[in-house]
Design an enzyme around this catalytic site. Sequence first.
Site, PDB file in Angstrom:
ATOM      1  N   HIS A 137       0.746  -1.313   0.036  1.00 59.91           N
ATOM      2  CA  HIS A 137      -0.025   0.058  -0.069  1.00 59.91           C
ATOM      3  C   HIS A 137       0.835   1.335   0.191  1.00 59.91           C
ATOM      4  O   HIS A 137       0.750   2.143  -0.872  1.00 59.91           O
ATOM      5  CB  HIS A 137      -0.993  -0.028   1.320  1.00 59.91           C
ATOM      6  N   GLU A 138       1.889   1.421   0.930  1.00 61.79           N
ATOM      7  CA  GLU A 138       2.736   2.593   1.127  1.00 61.79           C
ATOM      8  C   GLU A 138       3.578   2.671  -0.108  1.00 61.79           C
ATOM      9  O   GLU A 138       4.129   3.740  -0.486  1.00 61.79           O
ATOM     10  CB  GLU A 138       3.300   2.461   2.200  1.00 61.79           C
ATOM     11  N   HIS A 141       1.755   4.334  -2.828  1.00 64.84           N
ATOM     12  CA  HIS A 141       1.911   5.972  -2.554  1.00 64.84           C
ATOM     13  C   HIS A 141       3.317   6.356  -2.895  1.00 64.84           C
ATOM     14  O   HIS A 141       3.253   7.429  -3.528  1.00 64.84           O
ATOM     15  CB  HIS A 141       1.588   5.932  -1.025  1.00 64.84           C
TER      16      HIS A 141
END
Length: 237
Positions: A137-138, A141
Site C-alpha cells: 500500500h505505502e 503511494h
Amino acid sequence: MVDSTHGTSPQQASAVPSPSSSQPDQTFYTWSTFFSILSGQASNAERQKYFDARDILREESDCKRCEKHRDYLFKYSPTVNFMRSEVSKLGGDLNSSNVQCKRCDTQQSGGFDLNYGILLCANQFRNRGHVEDTMAHEMVHAWDYLRFKVDNNNLRHQACTEIRAATLSGECRFIREFFTRNQWKITQQLQECVRRRATLSVMARPNCKDEAHATRMVNEVWDSCFSDTRPFDEIYR
C-alpha cells in the site's frame, strides 16, 4: 485504522504517528481487565488504557517481529520487490533504513512521507501477510508521489492515490475482507472495500470537511483512478 487503516493522512509528516514516551499504566494491563474486555464489561477508556499499556510493554518484541517480517518480504515477496524496483526506476530507494518499524499511538498500520519513507506500525500487525499488504500500500503511494507529483493539499489527488493503493495492495481482496473485517458481500466486494477505505483516508485529511466531502472527492476521481493499475499490468492480488 477500524482495521488498522493505512490512510490516516499517511503522506503528511505531521500525521505520521510517533512512539509515545509515556510510561505504561500497568494497573490496567491485568487478567481482570482482559476478561472485562472479553465479556464486554470494560469501558472504552479502560479498553484503551489496557491496549496502550500492552503496546508499550511489548514495543521491543513487536518491533523485532515487524523488522523480521519486513526483511523477509524484501527478499521473497514478489509484490514488494516489484514495487521496490518500480520506485527505483523513478529515482526512489526503499530499503530497511527508510522502511521503519515503530510503535504507533493511532489505529493505523502504516504511513508514507516523501522525505522520510515508510512507517510500519509494529503494534498493529496480525501477521506477515498484513505487513506485506501495508508495505505494498505505502509503496504504491511512494510510486504515485514520484510519478505524478501528488499534492498533499489537493483532496482529489489524495483520493486518487488512496483508491489506487487500496486496489493494488491486496488489502481489499475477498479473503481479507471476509475473515478480518466481517465483510461478506460478494458482488462488487472489491469496489466497495476500496471506496470505504479511500473515503476513511480522505476524511482524515485536515482540509476535508466531513464524510460527505470525502465521499464526493472519491466519487469524482473514481473511474480514472480505480481503472489505473500502473505500474502493474492488472489487479492480481
